[in-house]
Design an enzyme around this catalytic site. Sequence first.
Site, PDB file in Angstrom:
ATOM      1  N   SER A 695      39.702  54.505  39.320  1.00 54.99           N
ATOM      2  CA  SER A 695      39.534  53.125  39.784  1.00 54.99           C
ATOM      3  C   SER A 695      40.337  52.805  41.040  1.00 54.99           C
ATOM      4  CB  SER A 695      39.920  52.148  38.665  1.00 54.99           C
ATOM      5  OG  SER A 695      41.277  52.288  38.317  1.00 54.99           O
ATOM      6  N   LYS A 738      43.365  43.963  34.409  1.00 52.87           N
ATOM      7  CA  LYS A 738      43.702  44.103  35.827  1.00 52.87           C
ATOM      8  C   LYS A 738      43.754  42.745  36.518  1.00 52.87           C
ATOM      9  CE  LYS A 738      41.802  48.773  36.202  1.00 52.87           C
ATOM     10  NZ  LYS A 738      40.792  49.657  36.808  1.00 52.87           N
TER      11      LYS A 738
END
Length: 808
Positions: A695, A738
């Site tokens: 990611s 996140k």
Amino acid sequence: MSDISRIISSQPIKLKPTIPVGPLRDTVIFPGNSVPIISGRPKSKAALDAAWGTDKLIAFVTQKNARIEDPTEKDLYQVGTVCLIRRVVKNPEGEYTLQAEGIARVFLKKFTQIDPFLEAEIEEIPELYEKNEQTEALMRTVREQLKRYLELGGNPFLDQTGLTNWSLFTYTEDPNQLVNSVAQAIDFKTIDKQQMLEKVAASERLQRLSELLAKEIRIMEISQKISSQTQERVSRMTKEAILREQMKSIEEELGGGDSEHQEIREFELKIRKAGMPKVVQDKAKKELGRLAKMSSYNPEAGYIRNYLEWLTDLPWKAFKGKKIDLKKAQEILDTDHYGLNKVKERIVEYLAVHKLAGKMRGPILCFAGPPGTGKTSIGKSIAKALGRKFVKISLGGIRDEAEIRGHRRTYVGSMPGRIIQAIKQAETTNPVFMLDEIDKIGTDYRGDPSAALLEALDPEQNDAFSDHYLEVSYDLSHVMFITTANILDTIPPALRDRLEVILYPGYTEDEKFHIAQNFLIPKQIETHGLKKEQIQFVDDAVKSIIREYTREAGVRNLEREIAAVIRKIARKVAESNKKTAAKFKITPDDIHKYLGPIKFLPQLAEIEDTIGMTTGLSVTEAGGDILFIEVTLMPGKGQLILTGQLGDVMKESGQAAMSYVRAHWAELGLPERFFNKVDVHVHVPEGAIPKDGPSAGISLTTAIVSAFTKIPVRKDVAMTGEVTLRGRVLEIGGFKQKVLAAHRAGVKTVIAPKDNERDMEDIPSFVKDDLKFFFAKHMDDVLEVALLKLPKPSHQKNLPLPPSAYVA
């Protein structure tokens, strides 16, 4: 050499300077002793032949390692004994059986021959001693020890007639003769015997012999004590058995009740009242019949009795619960836990269906998330809302399948597995059953516990769960199983397929604030013996603890820090002599005074827009976090250097990011061979922490583009997303965690993959209000938002790179 026995007459012995050497295994010969020896090795037999053909003298020397088949000079001790061969017999296998009499101790100065047998130059060690009080005292001590040794059953010293040779230690006045005779007769260790052979001074030899005799006596005394205790125990058991039989005969004669028959009748009554299924009842009656025919002294009777107790004590038809009230259940869940809306919604749905259908198979829920988020504690609240018993077992570190399914009855001390044990403890067939830490089950040669859980956690087949100990099926279909895990990756796919996973993403700062005020602070005040009105935490103080003293997805450390503050206040209250209770108002300044310096400074992306640095987003077991990616350029040969303890996947993301930049050099306004004389160093700070995952792809790419184009990256932008070689931005996991990490860090804009836009419904509304979200499909979209300005394309056509471009 003749095969028949030969005896040579004794005569004065004179030692030659050079003599054949015979190695011995685990045997030491002392002067003045006649020892039988069997020799079968070629060199040893050759040495015996040479000695027998001359003066019948040979030096026997002990090997340091008995396993060596062909010893050399370095494998032998330097002190041995010259022996006179009194008799030799050769057996059909070719081995020599001889009687050797020790003559004198000798020191092997050097070996003069290796083949066909060992031969050495020797020097005799004289048998000297000084007659003094110390020597006399040591000899008396040794004699007393020998007497004690024989009293304890030690091997007697036998002469050639087979009678005990007391004269060896009673009449001899020569200390060396005493040491040689005793050391030869008693089975000391070879190394201890060799030490006594090598010592020259008689006093030292006597001292060592006394130490070894004392050790042997201690061992024999302990052995005799153990033997005596064992004999007493056996005698007592025999006596008790005889007395029981006598008591039984007396009771029968007097017409009294038979305790064994009474026990059988009690088991019969328990079996009738247990409510067992017919198959189980038949099994219990069969075992009871075996017990009735068996003597009470038969060891198997205890095993059968224990088995019947398990069968009759298990709840077979005991249901506990209360009438379902959905509003009341919702109130209980809301009172005990703040947030966790998805979990509460799923529980209330289950209750609603159960209320309408009357009966349904229990769901197998799996609460997965970081530590300290309330996964375990909500199990108790669910049981409270359902009006059921709550039981919990921890699966962390379990490696034996028998822990789940139990041990077969063939083993001594066998018992059911943990599931059946917990059901018995609950005393109901429908408890709320929590299997904690299901992701930490191990596997070894004793089986796979996770495979044993497949049957228990499958609603289609757990109505006939098989435990090895019970040997009958048990219905687990009424049990509501709840499992917990920190990560799902370690759960085997077959087991994970049976679980209904509910993710715990971690608490927001607002949720932690309400949990602290409504749950943690009142709980700790009560725990520390204080009253609620004595302590007041102002809102900013609680937020200070959350922001500056904890960094976690859950609230476990938050509770510890609150407890630390309340402990300080509890001490002040305890030390105070005031009759009226003092009141304390906790402010942010008090927090710093009680908890010390700030532990965690707020992590912000950057104070100013920076070239070659981006802010990425990641997920750990403790929740979401931000990470910085730094890129620097230096003279070199086009190498890509990746540091910061990166995993293989993240390294590949860095290589893909570099390949994207090299392939799009023209669009980014870079020279055609911009990388040939430059090395690119990519570093992710906090190098002690392992990092991995795809990611960070767009963060890596943006940082590399910024470094080459000299265009700064916006300081208030954080990003996450996987990038392909063609520049596509792919979906990532852990989106909520996140985003919450970006919000905590003070980021203003979040760039994420377009496919993650559907996850926005999980983001709290106040976070949506504070952040700007940009969802990108391609790397061009990311650069447009992340960089202060877009790079100007090169005037050259964007053609594929020629092979020469890759050569430094």
